[in-house]
Design an enzyme around this catalytic site. Structure first.
Site, PDB file in Angstrom:
ATOM      1  N   HIS A 176       6.109 -12.761   7.351  1.00 13.20           N
ATOM      2  CA  HIS A 176       6.141 -11.483   6.778  1.00 13.20           C
ATOM      3  C   HIS A 176       7.441 -11.396   5.903  1.00 13.20           C
ATOM      4  O   HIS A 176       8.257 -12.046   5.874  1.00 13.20           O
ATOM      5  CB  HIS A 176       6.584 -10.493   8.107  1.00 13.20           C
ATOM      6  CG  HIS A 176       6.286  -8.965   7.822  1.00 13.20           C
ATOM      7  ND1 HIS A 176       7.226  -8.068   7.310  1.00 13.20           N
ATOM      8  CD2 HIS A 176       5.173  -8.156   7.859  1.00 13.20           C
ATOM      9  CE1 HIS A 176       6.578  -6.913   7.259  1.00 13.20           C
ATOM     10  NE2 HIS A 176       5.323  -6.892   7.560  1.00 13.20           N
ATOM     11  N   ASN A 190       2.263 -11.509  12.761  1.00 12.93           N
ATOM     12  CA  ASN A 190       2.305 -10.345  12.140  1.00 12.93           C
ATOM     13  C   ASN A 190       1.044  -9.458  13.004  1.00 12.93           C
ATOM     14  O   ASN A 190       0.210 -10.412  13.710  1.00 12.93           O
ATOM     15  CB  ASN A 190       2.511 -10.140  10.920  1.00 12.93           C
ATOM     16  CG  ASN A 190       1.197 -10.525  10.326  1.00 12.93           C
ATOM     17  OD1 ASN A 190      -0.006 -10.432  10.507  1.00 12.93           O
ATOM     18  ND2 ASN A 190       1.259 -11.855   9.124  1.00 12.93           N
ATOM     19  N   HIS A 213      -1.975  -8.872   2.137  1.00 10.02           N
ATOM     20  CA  HIS A 213      -1.627  -7.855   2.940  1.00 10.02           C
ATOM     21  C   HIS A 213      -2.777  -6.977   3.931  1.00 10.02           C
ATOM     22  O   HIS A 213      -3.227  -7.842   4.869  1.00 10.02           O
ATOM     23  CB  HIS A 213      -1.581  -6.778   1.755  1.00 10.02           C
ATOM     24  CG  HIS A 213      -0.902  -5.178   2.112  1.00 10.02           C
ATOM     25  ND1 HIS A 213       0.004  -5.124   3.367  1.00 10.02           N
ATOM     26  CD2 HIS A 213      -0.841  -4.101   1.730  1.00 10.02           C
ATOM     27  CE1 HIS A 213       0.350  -3.928   3.490  1.00 10.02           C
ATOM     28  NE2 HIS A 213      -0.167  -3.259   2.454  1.00 10.02           N
ATOM     29  N   SER A 259       1.007  -1.244   0.183  1.00 11.12           N
ATOM     30  CA  SER A 259      -0.024  -0.062   0.038  1.00 11.12           C
ATOM     31  C   SER A 259       0.945   1.318   0.079  1.00 11.12           C
ATOM     32  O   SER A 259       0.506   2.220  -0.707  1.00 11.12           O
ATOM     33  CB  SER A 259      -0.942   0.097   1.185  1.00 11.12           C
ATOM     34  OG  SER A 259      -0.325  -0.182   2.405  1.00 11.12           O
ATOM     35  N   ASP A 311      -1.643  -8.735  12.055  1.00 12.21           N
ATOM     36  CA  ASP A 311      -3.019  -9.139  11.679  1.00 12.21           C
ATOM     37  C   ASP A 311      -3.473 -10.406  12.554  1.00 12.21           C
ATOM     38  O   ASP A 311      -4.653 -10.815  12.491  1.00 12.21           O
ATOM     39  CB  ASP A 311      -3.188  -9.625   9.975  1.00 12.21           C
ATOM     40  CG  ASP A 311      -2.741  -8.224   9.432  1.00 12.21           C
ATOM     41  OD1 ASP A 311      -3.441  -7.152   9.590  1.00 12.21           O
ATOM     42  OD2 ASP A 311      -1.813  -8.417   8.553  1.00 12.21           O
ATOM     43  N   ARG A 313       3.968  -5.000  16.863  1.00 12.39           N
ATOM     44  CA  ARG A 313       2.725  -4.350  16.738  1.00 12.39           C
ATOM     45  C   ARG A 313       1.418  -5.292  17.194  1.00 12.39           C
ATOM     46  O   ARG A 313       0.622  -5.107  17.898  1.00 12.39           O
ATOM     47  CB  ARG A 313       2.046  -3.973  15.345  1.00 12.39           C
ATOM     48  CG  ARG A 313       3.018  -2.778  14.850  1.00 12.39           C
ATOM     49  CD  ARG A 313       2.731  -2.594  13.189  1.00 12.39           C
ATOM     50  NE  ARG A 313       3.063  -4.073  12.345  1.00 12.39           N
ATOM     51  CZ  ARG A 313       2.641  -4.115  11.201  1.00 12.39           C
ATOM     52  NH1 ARG A 313       2.223  -3.070  10.525  1.00 12.39           N
ATOM     53  NH2 ARG A 313       2.992  -5.095  10.733  1.00 12.39           N
TER      54      ARG A 313
HETATM   55  N1  CMX Z   1       1.766 -19.923   6.223  1.00 14.44           N
HETATM   56  C1  CMX Z   1       2.296 -20.906   5.368  1.00 14.44           C
HETATM   57  N2  CMX Z   1       3.199 -20.759   4.538  1.00 14.44           N
HETATM   58  C2  CMX Z   1       3.884 -19.175   4.438  1.00 14.44           C
HETATM   59  C3  CMX Z   1       3.376 -18.512   5.235  1.00 14.44           C
HETATM   60  C4  CMX Z   1       2.448 -18.800   6.341  1.00 14.44           C
HETATM   61  N3  CMX Z   1       2.036 -17.689   7.147  1.00 14.44           N
HETATM   62  N4  CMX Z   1       4.231 -17.255   5.209  1.00 14.44           N
HETATM   63  C5  CMX Z   1       5.095 -17.506   4.141  1.00 14.44           C
HETATM   64  N5  CMX Z   1       4.775 -18.954   3.673  1.00 14.44           N
HETATM   65  C6  CMX Z   1       5.261 -19.496   2.497  1.00 14.44           C
HETATM   66  C7  CMX Z   1       5.098 -18.762   1.363  1.00 14.44           C
HETATM   67  O1  CMX Z   1       4.058 -18.731   0.744  1.00 14.44           O
HETATM   68  C8  CMX Z   1       6.415 -19.231   0.349  1.00 14.44           C
HETATM   69  O2  CMX Z   1       5.999 -20.365  -0.258  1.00 14.44           O
HETATM   70  P1  CMX Z   1       6.454 -20.899  -1.480  1.00 14.44           P
HETATM   71  O3  CMX Z   1       8.044 -20.907  -1.621  1.00 14.44           O
HETATM   72  O4  CMX Z   1       5.810 -22.009  -1.904  1.00 14.44           O
HETATM   73  O5  CMX Z   1       6.236 -19.639  -2.620  1.00 14.44           O
HETATM   74  C9  CMX Z   1       7.279 -19.309   1.512  1.00 14.44           C
HETATM   75  O6  CMX Z   1       6.886 -19.574   2.849  1.00 14.44           O
HETATM   76  C10 CMX Z   1       8.538 -18.397   1.672  1.00 14.44           C
HETATM   77  O7  CMX Z   1       7.554 -17.134   1.675  1.00 14.44           O
HETATM   78  P2  CMX Z   1       8.513 -15.796   2.847  1.00 14.44           P
HETATM   79  O8  CMX Z   1       9.511 -15.540   1.939  1.00 14.44           O
HETATM   80  O9  CMX Z   1       8.623 -16.231   4.327  1.00 14.44           O
HETATM   81  O10 CMX Z   1       7.190 -14.907   2.752  1.00 14.44           O
HETATM   82  P3  CMX Z   1       7.029 -13.685   1.626  1.00 14.44           P
HETATM   83  O11 CMX Z   1       7.821 -12.564   1.936  1.00 14.44           O
HETATM   84  O12 CMX Z   1       6.713 -14.439   0.244  1.00 14.44           O
HETATM   85  O13 CMX Z   1       5.267 -13.470   2.052  1.00 14.44           O
HETATM   86  C11 CMX Z   1       3.551 -12.917   3.513  1.00 14.44           C
HETATM   87  C12 CMX Z   1       5.312 -12.617   3.248  1.00 14.44           C
HETATM   88  C13 CMX Z   1       3.047 -11.802   4.515  1.00 14.44           C
HETATM   89  C14 CMX Z   1       2.900 -12.497   2.193  1.00 14.44           C
HETATM   90  C15 CMX Z   1       3.529 -14.129   3.781  1.00 14.44           C
HETATM   91  O14 CMX Z   1       4.202 -14.484   4.931  1.00 14.44           O
HETATM   92  C16 CMX Z   1       1.944 -14.816   4.075  1.00 14.44           C
HETATM   93  O15 CMX Z   1       1.223 -15.223   3.236  1.00 14.44           O
HETATM   94  N6  CMX Z   1       1.625 -14.817   5.376  1.00 14.44           N
HETATM   95  C17 CMX Z   1       0.029 -14.635   5.416  1.00 14.44           C
HETATM   96  C18 CMX Z   1      -0.746 -13.724   5.155  1.00 14.44           C
HETATM   97  C19 CMX Z   1      -0.594 -12.588   6.092  1.00 14.44           C
HETATM   98  O16 CMX Z   1      -0.677 -12.726   7.351  1.00 14.44           O
HETATM   99  N7  CMX Z   1      -0.256 -11.420   5.797  1.00 14.44           N
HETATM  100  C20 CMX Z   1      -0.289 -10.295   6.464  1.00 14.44           C
HETATM  101  C21 CMX Z   1       1.299  -9.552   6.613  1.00 14.44           C
HETATM  102  C22 CMX Z   1       0.998  -8.191   7.044  1.00 14.44           C
HETATM  103  C23 CMX Z   1       0.686  -7.124   6.153  1.00 14.44           C
HETATM  104  O17 CMX Z   1       1.295  -6.664   4.863  1.00 14.44           O
HETATM  105  O18 CMX Z   1      -0.400  -6.645   6.467  1.00 14.44           O
END
Ligand code: CMX
Length: 411
Positions: free
Chosen positions: A293, A348, A247, A217, A350, A302
């Site tokens: 994250h 995180n 996000h 964002s 959320d 947070r």
């Molecule tokens: N559960 C399961 N698998 C997860 C995970 C989770 N909570 N977080 C990351 N992974 C996986 C990714 O999908 C990725 O898998 P692939 O290799 O198969 O693609 C792998 O772990 C590596 O990811 P990463 O480098 O640790 O994390 P990213 O930077 O790619 O993604 C985020 C970050 C937040 C999108 C991810 O951790 C996620 O999807 N979390 C759950 C959703 C969430 O809580 N989002 C809110 C974040 C805060 C915000 O921005 O508002």
């Protein structure tokens, strides 16, 4: 801090008669702008070729993660410590930033002041900003326009949407000029008599305000704003970025997921049952919402601040979903480590934020991202002010095709 009797002074028309020593946010900003402009000039003239890091194939194919490629003034995110707003961590902000009269939590105005100017406002300055935003005052200059013409109206707009969608036909209270931005927002939502929810929303909105520049964002606002699109358009674009489940939509996903967990495991909450549910989620190919994250590698401060809020209120600790959030935190990091994919197995913000809103009766999940949107405007619009004040250029990184990457590697 203000001397005794000041509160009375505010309620007797403070906006017309401000204390000589009390700065407006505009005056505070004007003091900082020349120094920052000079700093940027020096960086450009003396260090423009200094190397800040390498660009790897992983950076390019991995969504630019880790790439140091953006200027963002208000906050810096450390993977281990979490967010710092001009050097202040959340507990520092909780100690130093003025709260609302009768409240304890950080309010949007004091956070916005810090984000924009890098300084901790006095209580008088904070009250004055509250009043200024409530009155939507005269907007003669570009900085004031940027600050006031979006930010001040956003809560009213967001509250009207809520009331029209969920409580149509009911009158919406007018803005109370003696109340802070979030106090008014909660009032307009129809929850003004709930002091605990008001305090929670104050804290929630203050600490979601900024999370450095690379998140979807914030980056979107900056990108669109760099074309000199106006703040409304730039921030509207950011709200679309916020709407994705990875996000800003994540807090509603968490609540839905925790409630499904509650249904499935029943009244007896045990670590084993939670573990089983976590594995079921992961094995179905879903992510565990509220965990992981892009930058953080530790529990999000947070999240810890919101947990602390819950722990200070026994009524929240009795809530089944909030109990589940806590218990999930006790189990999930080990499960995610064993799963072995995410680089950050910790919660995180959320992971808990939506569950508390639900407890207080704000049960419309779909609305949660709107609240996040009201908050994130603080940081995004701060940066937009700085982008204009510093004359930052239109953003235009270089992209590469896979063939081009392979060619570069061979050479
Ligand atoms: N559960 C399961 N698998 C997860 C995970 C989770 N909570 N977080 C990351 N992974 C996986 C990714 O999908 C990725 O898998 P692939 O290799 O198969 O693609 C792998 O772990 C590596 O990811 P990463 O480098 O640790 O994390 P990213 O930077 O790619 O993604 C985020 C970050 C937040 C999108 C991810 O951790 C996620 O999807 N979390 C759950 C959703 C969430 O809580 N989002 C809110 C974040 C805060 C915000 O921005 O508002």
């Amino acid at each position: 801090m203000f001397a005794r009797g000041a509160t009375k002074y505010f309620s007797r028309g403070f906006s017309q008669r401000r204390l000589a020593s009390t700065k407006t946010i505009r005056e505070a900003l004007e003091e900082v702008v020349p120094r920052k402009q000079l700093q940027l000039k020096q960086l450009k003239t003396e260090h423009s070729q200094a190397v800040l890091g390498e660009v790897t194939v992983e950076n390019v194919v991995g969504g630019m993660r880790g790439l140091k490629a953006m200027l963002w003034e208000a906050s810096v995110l450390d993977p281990i410590e979490g967010i710092r707003f001009h050097g202040l961590a959340i507990p520092d902000c909780q100690k130093q930033l003025p709260a609302a009269p009768g409240g304890k939590e950080i309010i949007a105005e004091s956070m916005f002041w810090l984000l924009l100017t890098g300084k901790v406002p006095t209580e008088a300055e904070t009250r004055q900003l509250s009043r200024e935003l409530a009155e939507k005052g005269d907007l003669p200059e570009y900085i004031e326009k940027l600050i006031d013409s979006l930010l001040a109206r956003l809560p009213a707009l967001a509250a009207r949407i809520y009331r029209n969608v969920y409580n149509p036909g009911k009158p919406i209270p007018a803005i109370n000029k003696d109340l802070d931005l979030v106090g008014n927002y909660v009032n307009m939502l129809g929850f003004g008599d709930n002091h605990d929810l008001t305090e929670y929303m104050r804290l929630y909105i203050a600490i979601h305000g900024d999370h450095e520049g690379g998140n979807a964002s914030a980056h979107t606002t900056h990108l669109v704003g760099s074309t000199l699109a106006d703040p409304f358009i730039s921030y509207s674009a950011a709200l679309y970025a916020l709407a994705g489940p990875l996000h800003g939509l994540a807090n509603q996903e968490v609540l839905r997921w925790q409630m499904n967990m509650q249904k499935e495991i029943g009244d007896e909450i045990t670590h084993d049952k939670i573990k089983e549910f976590l594995w079921k989620t992961l094995k179905s190919g879903q992510v565990v919402p509220g965990y992981g994250h892009g930058v953080l590698r530790n529990p999000d401060p947070r999240f810890m601040a919101l947990q602390q809020f819950c722990e200070s209120r026994p009524q929240l600790l009795d809530d089944r979903v909030i109990q589940l959030v806590r218990k999930t935190y006790e189990v999930a990091p080990a499960v995610l480590k064993e799963h072995g994919k995410t680089k950050n197995p910790y919660p995180n913000v959320d992971a808990t934020s939506g569950c508390v809103l639900y407890h207080y009766g704000l049960t419309q999940f779909k609305y949660y991202t709107v609240i996040f949107g009201v908050s994130r405007a603080l940081g995004c619009l701060t940066q937009l002010v700085w982008a204009r004040a510093l004359g930052l250029p239109i953003e235009r990184p270089k992209s590469l095709s896979m063939d081009a990457i392979e060619k570069l590697i061979k050479n």
